[in-house]
Write a protein that holds these residues in place. Structure first.
Motif, PDB file in Angstrom:
ATOM      1  N   LEU A   1       0.814  -1.223   0.000  1.00  0.00           N
ATOM      2  CA  LEU A   1       0.000   0.000   0.000  1.00  0.00           C
ATOM      3  C   LEU A   1       0.843   1.266   0.000  1.00  0.00           C
ATOM      4  N   PHE A   2       2.080   1.178   0.513  1.00  0.00           N
ATOM      5  CA  PHE A   2       2.927   2.368   0.563  1.00  0.00           C
ATOM      6  C   PHE A   2       3.477   2.732  -0.820  1.00  0.00           C
ATOM      7  N   LEU A   3       3.430   1.800  -1.749  1.00  0.00           N
ATOM      8  CA  LEU A   3       3.780   2.106  -3.135  1.00  0.00           C
ATOM      9  C   LEU A   3       2.535   2.447  -3.951  1.00  0.00           C
ATOM     10  N   ALA A   4       1.418   1.821  -3.614  1.00  0.00           N
ATOM     11  CA  ALA A   4       0.187   2.034  -4.383  1.00  0.00           C
ATOM     12  C   ALA A   4      -0.558   3.308  -3.983  1.00  0.00           C
ATOM     13  N   SER A   5      -0.623   3.581  -2.685  1.00  0.00           N
ATOM     14  CA  SER A   5      -1.455   4.686  -2.172  1.00  0.00           C
ATOM     15  C   SER A   5      -1.128   6.051  -2.760  1.00  0.00           C
ATOM     16  N   PRO A   6       0.145   6.494  -2.760  1.00  0.00           N
ATOM     17  CA  PRO A   6       0.419   7.829  -3.308  1.00  0.00           C
ATOM     18  C   PRO A   6       0.079   7.941  -4.784  1.00  0.00           C
ATOM     19  N   ASN A   7       0.179   6.816  -5.485  1.00  0.00           N
ATOM     20  CA  ASN A   7      -0.111   6.845  -6.914  1.00  0.00           C
ATOM     21  C   ASN A   7      -1.610   6.845  -7.195  1.00  0.00           C
ATOM     22  N   LEU A   8      -2.404   6.424  -6.213  1.00  0.00           N
ATOM     23  CA  LEU A   8      -3.851   6.559  -6.333  1.00  0.00           C
ATOM     24  C   LEU A   8      -4.255   8.034  -6.349  1.00  0.00           C
TER      25      LEU A   8
END
Length: 251
Positions: A190-197
């Motif tokens: 999630l720490f790689l996916a969340s900011p890109n969301l």
């Protein structure tokens, strides 16, 4: 199969991020050519540098489990070199006032990075807590990086010009964030996916803004030329009148 797909997405994310980090080369060449930073902002390069520093540290085996995030380390390590070079060029050609503003932003962020490294190394003693700590700070930095081109949105709307909001920066920001979002989701990180969301919709917004004011600029580009032609016709007529009057005076 899932791991291969994740690796392939990481490779594509690397390529997109490389294009994103390389985009300012066009801006830097203009700054060098004109020996002026004009109205360009250094904020996108500073936020990108902090993002690269944090995610390079996040991907190293000290924080992550082994080399599970090796693609993250490679691209962000290269990003550090590129962004640092851009900031140096900007500082070289910036006015004294702008230099002070850049330094006032840059130094606290570098200090914050080293504090993050120290805390994650000496306070937390397992990968899980280190990833949570560094990833949380990296999340904020990444969202700031993707949103940094928005600092010129007010200027774009006021001037109805996208001259100082480069298209490729917005486009590759959208492409990169979309691929890294997929990479994070495939790896359940999630720490790689969340900011890109957040980064992906911001990229879309910037592209829509660019399209809107670029079309408006193209529509109005023809008008000044017509004015110039009319003005030239008037000047030529005035010259002919002056010439004819002088000839009549001589006769």
């Amino acid at each position: 199969m899932g791991e291969r797909l994740r690796l392939a997405t990481g490779v594509m994310g690397n390529a997109a991020s490389l294009l994103l980090y390389s985009t300012p080369i066009l801006t830097m060449s203009r700054i060098i050519r004109k020996k002026s930073t004009e109205e360009f902002s250094c904020v996108p390069y500073i936020t990108a540098l902090l993002n690269c520093l944090l995610y390079t540290w996040y991907g190293l085996p000290v924080v992550s489990c082994g080399w599970e995030n090796f693609p993250v380390v490679t691209i962000n390590g290269l990003g550090i070199l590129l962004e640092f070079s851009f900031i140096l060029i900007y500082l070289w050609f910036a006015s004294r006032t702008r230099k002070m503003k850049v330094i006032a932003i840059l130094i606290p962020l570098i200090v914050m990075f080293f504090i993050t490294v120290s805390i994650s190394t000496f306070v937390f003693h397992d990968h899980h807590h280190r990833k949570v700590f560094v990833g949380s700070i990296g999340l904020v930095a990444s969202v700031s990086m993707y949103g940094s081109p928005l600092v010129v949105v007010k200027q774009v709307i006021a001037t109805k010009s996208v001259e100082f909001m480069p298209f490729y920066l917005s486009f590759f920001s959208f492409l990169s964030s979309s691929l890294w979002m997929a990479y994070g989701l495939l790896g359940h990180d999630l720490f790689l996916a969340s900011p890109n969301l957040v980064g992906s919709p911001l990229g879309i917004f910037q592209l829509l803004l660019y399209c809107k004011y670029r079309k408006r600029a193209m529509k109005t580009m023809g008008t000044p030329n017509e004015w110039d032609l009319e003005e030239n016709d008037e000047k030529s007529k005035q010259k002919q009148i002056v010439i004819s009057e002088s000839e009549n005076g001589k006769s």
